[in-house]
Design a protein around this motif. Structure first.
Motif, PDB file in Angstrom:
ATOM      1  N   ILE A   1       0.884  -1.171   0.000  1.00 41.14           N
ATOM      2  CA  ILE A   1       0.000   0.000   0.000  1.00 41.14           C
ATOM      3  C   ILE A   1       0.914   1.212   0.000  1.00 41.14           C
ATOM      4  N   ILE A   2       0.814   2.010  -1.042  1.00 45.31           N
ATOM      5  CA  ILE A   2       1.687   3.169  -1.219  1.00 45.31           C
ATOM      6  C   ILE A   2       0.859   4.429  -1.036  1.00 45.31           C
ATOM      7  N   GLY A   3       1.323   5.327  -0.203  1.00 44.87           N
ATOM      8  CA  GLY A   3       0.610   6.572   0.042  1.00 44.87           C
ATOM      9  C   GLY A   3       1.311   7.759  -0.578  1.00 44.87           C
ATOM     10  N   ALA A   4       0.512   8.765  -0.945  1.00 44.88           N
ATOM     11  CA  ALA A   4       1.035  10.002  -1.535  1.00 44.88           C
ATOM     12  C   ALA A   4       0.756  11.149  -0.569  1.00 44.88           C
ATOM     13  N   PRO A   5       1.747  11.597   0.183  1.00 49.72           N
ATOM     14  CA  PRO A   5       1.514  12.655   1.161  1.00 49.72           C
ATOM     15  C   PRO A   5       1.373  14.017   0.496  1.00 49.72           C
ATOM     16  N   VAL A   6       0.430  14.798   0.980  1.00 48.37           N
ATOM     17  CA  VAL A   6       0.256  16.194   0.564  1.00 48.37           C
ATOM     18  C   VAL A   6       0.171  16.280  -0.961  1.00 48.37           C
TER      19      VAL A   6
ATOM     20  N   THR B   1       5.029  23.060   4.255  1.00 49.80           N
ATOM     21  CA  THR B   1       5.855  23.804   3.300  1.00 49.80           C
ATOM     22  C   THR B   1       6.287  22.927   2.135  1.00 49.80           C
ATOM     23  N   THR B   2       5.958  21.636   2.213  1.00 51.08           N
ATOM     24  CA  THR B   2       6.343  20.686   1.179  1.00 51.08           C
ATOM     25  C   THR B   2       5.114  19.951   0.665  1.00 51.08           C
ATOM     26  N   SER B   3       5.277  19.256  -0.459  1.00 49.93           N
ATOM     27  CA  SER B   3       4.191  18.458  -1.028  1.00 49.93           C
ATOM     28  C   SER B   3       4.763  17.112  -1.471  1.00 49.93           C
ATOM     29  N   VAL B   4       3.932  16.321  -2.132  1.00 50.11           N
ATOM     30  CA  VAL B   4       4.389  15.028  -2.645  1.00 50.11           C
ATOM     31  C   VAL B   4       5.625  15.180  -3.536  1.00 50.11           C
ATOM     32  N   ALA B   5       5.723  16.323  -4.235  1.00 52.34           N
ATOM     33  CA  ALA B   5       6.875  16.534  -5.118  1.00 52.34           C
ATOM     34  C   ALA B   5       8.187  16.576  -4.348  1.00 52.34           C
ATOM     35  N   ASP B   6       8.125  16.992  -3.067  1.00 53.33           N
ATOM     36  CA  ASP B   6       9.326  17.046  -2.223  1.00 53.33           C
ATOM     37  C   ASP B   6       9.475  15.805  -1.359  1.00 53.33           C
ATOM     38  N   LEU B   7       8.343  15.251  -0.917  1.00 52.26           N
ATOM     39  CA  LEU B   7       8.352  14.185   0.090  1.00 52.26           C
ATOM     40  C   LEU B   7       8.450  12.790  -0.512  1.00 52.26           C
TER      41      LEU B   7
ATOM     42  N   GLY C   1     -19.944  11.401  10.682  1.00 52.91           N
ATOM     43  CA  GLY C   1     -21.045  11.724  11.580  1.00 52.91           C
ATOM     44  C   GLY C   1     -22.173  12.483  10.906  1.00 52.91           C
ATOM     45  N   GLY C   2     -22.376  12.238   9.624  1.00 52.59           N
ATOM     46  CA  GLY C   2     -23.468  12.880   8.892  1.00 52.59           C
ATOM     47  C   GLY C   2     -23.148  14.247   8.327  1.00 52.59           C
ATOM     48  N   SER C   3     -21.953  14.766   8.558  1.00 50.18           N
ATOM     49  CA  SER C   3     -21.552  16.074   8.033  1.00 50.18           C
ATOM     50  C   SER C   3     -20.425  15.904   7.020  1.00 50.18           C
ATOM     51  N   THR C   4     -20.505  16.668   5.936  1.00 46.61           N
ATOM     52  CA  THR C   4     -19.474  16.595   4.901  1.00 46.61           C
ATOM     53  C   THR C   4     -18.218  17.322   5.355  1.00 46.61           C
ATOM     54  N   ARG C   5     -17.104  16.618   5.340  1.00 46.14           N
ATOM     55  CA  ARG C   5     -15.819  17.224   5.696  1.00 46.14           C
ATOM     56  C   ARG C   5     -14.943  17.482   4.482  1.00 46.14           C
ATOM     57  N   GLN C   6     -15.003  16.589   3.514  1.00 51.69           N
ATOM     58  CA  GLN C   6     -14.124  16.700   2.358  1.00 51.69           C
ATOM     59  C   GLN C   6     -14.949  16.615   1.078  1.00 51.69           C
ATOM     60  N   ARG C   7     -14.683  17.513   0.178  1.00 53.82           N
ATOM     61  CA  ARG C   7     -15.330  17.477  -1.134  1.00 53.82           C
ATOM     62  C   ARG C   7     -14.340  18.038  -2.148  1.00 53.82           C
ATOM     63  N   THR C   8     -14.030  17.260  -3.170  1.00 54.01           N
ATOM     64  CA  THR C   8     -13.041  17.691  -4.147  1.00 54.01           C
ATOM     65  C   THR C   8     -13.277  16.965  -5.459  1.00 54.01           C
ATOM     66  N   ASN C   9     -12.398  17.190  -6.396  1.00 52.39           N
ATOM     67  CA  ASN C   9     -12.341  16.435  -7.642  1.00 52.39           C
ATOM     68  C   ASN C   9     -10.898  16.026  -7.862  1.00 52.39           C
ATOM     69  N   THR C  10     -10.686  14.820  -8.359  1.00 58.31           N
ATOM     70  CA  THR C  10      -9.316  14.353  -8.557  1.00 58.31           C
ATOM     71  C   THR C  10      -8.562  15.183  -9.595  1.00 58.31           C
ATOM     72  N   ALA C  11      -9.260  16.052 -10.290  1.00 55.25           N
ATOM     73  CA  ALA C  11      -8.586  16.985 -11.193  1.00 55.25           C
ATOM     74  C   ALA C  11      -7.649  17.915 -10.427  1.00 55.25           C
ATOM     75  N   ASP C  12      -7.859  18.030  -9.103  1.00 61.29           N
ATOM     76  CA  ASP C  12      -7.044  18.939  -8.292  1.00 61.29           C
ATOM     77  C   ASP C  12      -5.809  18.285  -7.685  1.00 61.29           C
ATOM     78  N   LEU C  13      -5.537  17.019  -8.023  1.00 59.36           N
ATOM     79  CA  LEU C  13      -4.322  16.373  -7.530  1.00 59.36           C
ATOM     80  C   LEU C  13      -3.070  17.115  -8.018  1.00 59.36           C
ATOM     81  N   ILE C  14      -2.055  17.200  -7.170  1.00 57.65           N
ATOM     82  CA  ILE C  14      -0.776  17.787  -7.585  1.00 57.65           C
ATOM     83  C   ILE C  14      -0.072  16.840  -8.558  1.00 57.65           C
ATOM     84  N   PHE C  15       0.211  15.613  -8.118  1.00 58.10           N
ATOM     85  CA  PHE C  15       0.620  14.545  -9.029  1.00 58.10           C
ATOM     86  C   PHE C  15      -0.653  13.817  -9.437  1.00 58.10           C
ATOM     87  N   ASP C  16      -1.045  13.912 -10.713  1.00 62.83           N
ATOM     88  CA  ASP C  16      -2.233  13.176 -11.130  1.00 62.83           C
ATOM     89  C   ASP C  16      -1.925  11.679 -11.148  1.00 62.83           C
TER      90      ASP C  16
END
Length: 288
Positions: A78-83, A95-101, A205-220
């Protein structure tokens, strides 16, 4: 196709409100290991030509009556992509993203399936939800180019990358047992020609916390596969969690977490804090 594990390791094809049991046709008649019948099928697809399905000969089970399990209970990696979303970078004041980490690894023993519980480890350390698109590798990939990256994908699934906010390395904080809910099934790549245009929503808990589109990924998705395969060889059945957007937050005992990804599915799990302990009572604390 949507392929799920159900009822103690059977492999099912989701057909509307029904699961068609295709275990023998897709995974073979031999013993299935801990990696599961879907993993066996992914490896067979990578190795051999697959015969057309004969669904008329298969047993059917109403989806509502089936007990769904993690479709890949023990992926090889299982490989994760931070930030990997700019808004998450801003909310966490990184101050960093997946491109640095680069990427990190999670223990495959952290996987659970739909309707199971995330177990909170500590009473006094925040544990957050992170909703992510999961990419399931279908062919061995080493140093693949961006343009060829999607040719190595078997399919997509929902992944929750659960994280303790403490001082340890990411691989520790994200590898507790139950910290990688996966499911409810894997959707094959032919049904999602562009993984970089999928809506994602995560409720707690019934409330939306995250909403996005994968178009916004830094590394697609293409770039993430190309980069990861330049570091480590990817094998059939490996899973890449592509990163989480803004909106991560603390989980509490009794919460329900729901992750929905457009064209992929809806993954729901519970949260159990009944066995949590104070952080200072963890093993090894006396050496600090």
């Amino acid at each position: 196709m949507r392929l799920a594990l159900f009822n103690k390791g059977r492999l099912g094809l989701v057909d509307g409100d029904t699961l068609v049991d295709v275990t023998e046709q897709l995974a073979g008649t031999g013993a299935v290991g801990a990696a599961g019948a879907l993993h066996e099928h992914i490896e067979r697809v990578a190795r051999d030509a697959v015969s057309p399905l004969d669904l008329a000969a298969c047993a059917r089970v109403p989806l509502a009556q089936a007990v769904l399990e993690a479709p890949l209970p023990r992926p090889g990696k299982i490989i994760g992509a931070p930030v990997n979303y700019l808004d998450h970078k801003a909310e966490m004041e990184y101050t960093t993203s997946v491109a640095d980490l680069g990427v990190f690894l999670k223990a495959n023993s952290s996987v659970i399936g739909p309707d199971q519980d995330i177990l909170l480890p500590y009473t006094d350390r925040r544990t957050d939800q992170e909703g992510e698109l999961g990419v399931v590798i279908g062919r061995t990939a080493s140093h693949v180019g961006v343009d060829d990256a999607l040719d190595h994908v078997f399919g997509y699934t929902c992944v929750l990358d659960i994280t303790v906010r403490s001082g340890e390395d990411r691989s520790t904080r994200k590898s507790f047992d139950t910290f990688t809910p996966v499911g409810p099934w894997v959707v094959t790549a032919d049904e999602i020609p562009d993984p970089d245009s999928l809506g994602l929503r995560c409720d707690v808990g019934g409330s939306t916390r995250q909403r996005t589109n994968t178009a916004d990924l830094i590394f697609d998705v293409r770039e993430l596969i190309a980069y990861t395969s330049s570091v480590m060889t990817l094998y059939p059945g490996d899973v890449i969690a592509t990163g989480t957007p803004a909106g991560v937050g603390p989980l509490t005992h009794g919460d329900r977490v729901v992750l929905e990804i457009e064209r992929v599915g809806r993954l729901e799990v519970g949260v159990d804090g009944s066995r949590a302990i104070p952080y200072e009572q963890r093993p090894g604390r006396r050496h600090r």
